[in-house]
Design a protein around this motif. Structure first.
Motif, PDB file in Angstrom:
ATOM      1  N   VAL A 112       0.852  -1.179   0.000  1.00 51.33           N
ATOM      2  CA  VAL A 112       0.000   0.000   0.000  1.00 51.33           C
ATOM      3  C   VAL A 112       0.895   1.238   0.000  1.00 51.33           C
ATOM      4  O   VAL A 112       1.912   1.286   0.688  1.00 51.33           O
ATOM      5  CB  VAL A 112      -0.986   0.013   1.196  1.00 51.33           C
ATOM      6  N   PHE A 113       0.510   2.210  -0.828  1.00 49.46           N
ATOM      7  CA  PHE A 113       1.258   3.456  -0.970  1.00 49.46           C
ATOM      8  C   PHE A 113       0.328   4.624  -0.667  1.00 49.46           C
ATOM      9  O   PHE A 113      -0.864   4.564  -0.952  1.00 49.46           O
ATOM     10  CB  PHE A 113       1.811   3.575  -2.393  1.00 49.46           C
ATOM     11  N   GLU A 114       0.884   5.702  -0.122  1.00 46.78           N
ATOM     12  CA  GLU A 114       0.091   6.883   0.223  1.00 46.78           C
ATOM     13  C   GLU A 114       0.684   8.126  -0.422  1.00 46.78           C
ATOM     14  O   GLU A 114       1.867   8.165  -0.750  1.00 46.78           O
ATOM     15  CB  GLU A 114       0.074   7.086   1.742  1.00 46.78           C
ATOM     16  N   GLY A 115      -0.184   9.130  -0.580  1.00 43.41           N
ATOM     17  CA  GLY A 115       0.288  10.434  -1.031  1.00 43.41           C
ATOM     18  C   GLY A 115       0.723  10.505  -2.472  1.00 43.41           C
ATOM     19  O   GLY A 115       1.548  11.337  -2.825  1.00 43.41           O
ATOM     20  N   GLU A 116       0.168   9.651  -3.326  1.00 41.31           N
ATOM     21  CA  GLU A 116       0.565   9.662  -4.733  1.00 41.31           C
ATOM     22  C   GLU A 116      -0.291  10.601  -5.581  1.00 41.31           C
ATOM     23  O   GLU A 116      -0.027  10.787  -6.760  1.00 41.31           O
ATOM     24  CB  GLU A 116       0.498   8.252  -5.314  1.00 41.31           C
ATOM     25  N   GLY A 117      -1.334  11.184  -4.969  1.00 44.84           N
ATOM     26  CA  GLY A 117      -2.138  12.173  -5.674  1.00 44.84           C
ATOM     27  C   GLY A 117      -3.284  11.627  -6.513  1.00 44.84           C
ATOM     28  O   GLY A 117      -3.871  12.373  -7.294  1.00 44.84           O
ATOM     29  N   PHE A 118      -3.625  10.353  -6.345  1.00 44.45           N
ATOM     30  CA  PHE A 118      -4.781   9.825  -7.071  1.00 44.45           C
ATOM     31  C   PHE A 118      -6.060  10.429  -6.507  1.00 44.45           C
ATOM     32  O   PHE A 118      -6.148  10.713  -5.311  1.00 44.45           O
ATOM     33  CB  PHE A 118      -4.841   8.297  -6.963  1.00 44.45           C
ATOM     34  N   ASP A 119      -7.040  10.627  -7.354  1.00 46.92           N
ATOM     35  CA  ASP A 119      -8.318  11.218  -6.937  1.00 46.92           C
ATOM     36  C   ASP A 119      -9.213  10.139  -6.342  1.00 46.92           C
ATOM     37  O   ASP A 119     -10.185   9.710  -6.962  1.00 46.92           O
ATOM     38  CB  ASP A 119      -8.994  11.898  -8.129  1.00 46.92           C
ATOM     39  N   VAL A 120      -8.825   9.659  -5.156  1.00 47.00           N
ATOM     40  CA  VAL A 120      -9.593   8.646  -4.431  1.00 47.00           C
ATOM     41  C   VAL A 120      -9.792   9.133  -3.000  1.00 47.00           C
ATOM     42  O   VAL A 120      -9.018   9.953  -2.510  1.00 47.00           O
ATOM     43  CB  VAL A 120      -8.887   7.267  -4.458  1.00 47.00           C
ATOM     44  N   PRO A 121     -10.838   8.650  -2.324  1.00 41.08           N
ATOM     45  CA  PRO A 121     -11.167   9.164  -0.984  1.00 41.08           C
ATOM     46  C   PRO A 121     -10.075   9.015   0.075  1.00 41.08           C
ATOM     47  O   PRO A 121     -10.005   9.811   0.996  1.00 41.08           O
ATOM     48  CB  PRO A 121     -12.401   8.354  -0.585  1.00 41.08           C
ATOM     49  N   THR A 122      -9.213   8.003  -0.033  1.00 40.97           N
ATOM     50  CA  THR A 122      -8.243   7.740   1.028  1.00 40.97           C
ATOM     51  C   THR A 122      -6.831   8.224   0.726  1.00 40.97           C
ATOM     52  O   THR A 122      -5.976   8.195   1.605  1.00 40.97           O
ATOM     53  CB  THR A 122      -8.154   6.224   1.292  1.00 40.97           C
ATOM     54  N   ASP A 123      -6.546   8.633  -0.503  1.00 40.18           N
ATOM     55  CA  ASP A 123      -5.194   8.972  -0.944  1.00 40.18           C
ATOM     56  C   ASP A 123      -4.246   7.790  -0.759  1.00 40.18           C
ATOM     57  O   ASP A 123      -3.064   7.966  -0.499  1.00 40.18           O
ATOM     58  CB  ASP A 123      -4.661  10.216  -0.237  1.00 40.18           C
ATOM     59  N   GLN A 124      -4.808   6.572  -0.853  1.00 43.91           N
ATOM     60  CA  GLN A 124      -4.007   5.357  -0.762  1.00 43.91           C
ATOM     61  C   GLN A 124      -4.189   4.528  -2.028  1.00 43.91           C
ATOM     62  O   GLN A 124      -5.234   4.579  -2.665  1.00 43.91           O
ATOM     63  CB  GLN A 124      -4.416   4.508   0.440  1.00 43.91           C
ATOM     64  N   ARG A 125      -3.147   3.755  -2.345  1.00 47.18           N
ATOM     65  CA  ARG A 125      -3.219   2.810  -3.464  1.00 47.18           C
ATOM     66  C   ARG A 125      -2.739   1.458  -2.973  1.00 47.18           C
ATOM     67  O   ARG A 125      -1.568   1.272  -2.677  1.00 47.18           O
ATOM     68  CB  ARG A 125      -2.350   3.272  -4.631  1.00 47.18           C
ATOM     69  N   TYR A 126      -3.686   0.551  -2.829  1.00 48.85           N
ATOM     70  CA  TYR A 126      -3.357  -0.832  -2.502  1.00 48.85           C
ATOM     71  C   TYR A 126      -3.004  -1.495  -3.831  1.00 48.85           C
ATOM     72  O   TYR A 126      -3.879  -1.790  -4.637  1.00 48.85           O
ATOM     73  CB  TYR A 126      -4.537  -1.538  -1.843  1.00 48.85           C
ATOM     74  N   CYS A 127      -1.725  -1.683  -4.053  1.00 50.10           N
ATOM     75  CA  CYS A 127      -1.206  -2.269  -5.285  1.00 50.10           C
ATOM     76  C   CYS A 127      -1.123  -3.778  -5.038  1.00 50.10           C
ATOM     77  O   CYS A 127      -0.244  -4.249  -4.324  1.00 50.10           O
ATOM     78  CB  CYS A 127       0.167  -1.666  -5.567  1.00 50.10           C
ATOM     79  N   ILE A 128      -2.067  -4.519  -5.611  1.00 48.56           N
ATOM     80  CA  ILE A 128      -2.270  -5.928  -5.262  1.00 48.56           C
ATOM     81  C   ILE A 128      -1.941  -6.829  -6.446  1.00 48.56           C
ATOM     82  O   ILE A 128      -2.386  -6.592  -7.572  1.00 48.56           O
ATOM     83  CB  ILE A 128      -3.724  -6.152  -4.806  1.00 48.56           C
ATOM     84  N   ASN A 129      -1.188  -7.876  -6.187  1.00 50.77           N
ATOM     85  CA  ASN A 129      -0.901  -8.874  -7.210  1.00 50.77           C
ATOM     86  C   ASN A 129      -2.199  -9.562  -7.609  1.00 50.77           C
ATOM     87  O   ASN A 129      -2.917 -10.082  -6.746  1.00 50.77           O
ATOM     88  CB  ASN A 129       0.073  -9.927  -6.674  1.00 50.77           C
TER      89      ASN A 129
END
Length: 139
Positions: A112-129
């Protein structure tokens, strides 16, 4: 895969995990591997449903929280519930990352990454295999 010392509700001996999972699933889920980018059919999947752990079947993510991050792997902005995943500090590549594991069986899912600037409610990206999950379409 580094042990967290946690006891999981689903625990199997290594030979059983090997028997249940394909060699690629075992490498990613049980040895914290990473599938090659762009190889998951789930990266651009739009079917409504729930994504479950491929190793134990636990419900992890809903399709409603999935978004296209153009990163090569399926991305979600939140798990189904916080108790569905666990977080482990990962310093394996000489940088600090946060590994995401299934809280039911301890299998590696991704990071999981944070602060990448995606327009999502949590500002998180769960990068999942994609090999770590299975889509159960909504009926």
């Amino acid at each position: 895969m580094e042990s967290t010392g946690k006891t999981y509700p689903v625990q199997l001996p290594d030979d059983e995990w090997r028997a249940r999972l394909s060699p690629e699933e075992y490498r990613v889920l049980r040895q914290a591997g990473t599938e090659p980018p762009g190889t998951s059919p789930y990266e651009h999947e739009t079917t409504v449903g729930v994504y479950t752990c491929r190793a134990c079947g636990a419900e992890l993510f809903r399709s409603e929280t999935k978004f296209d991050a153009h990163c090569g792997w399926p991305s979600f902005y939140a798990p189904l519930a916080e108790d569905r995943v666990e977080y482990v500090e990962d310093l394996s590549l000489g940088m600090r990352r946060v590994e995401v594991r299934c809280a039911t069986c301890g299998s590696h899912l991704g990071h999981v990454f944070e602060g990448e600037g995606f327009d999502v409610p949590t500002d998180q990206r769960y990068c999942i295999n994609g090999v770590s999950i299975r889509l159960q379409p909504q009926e």
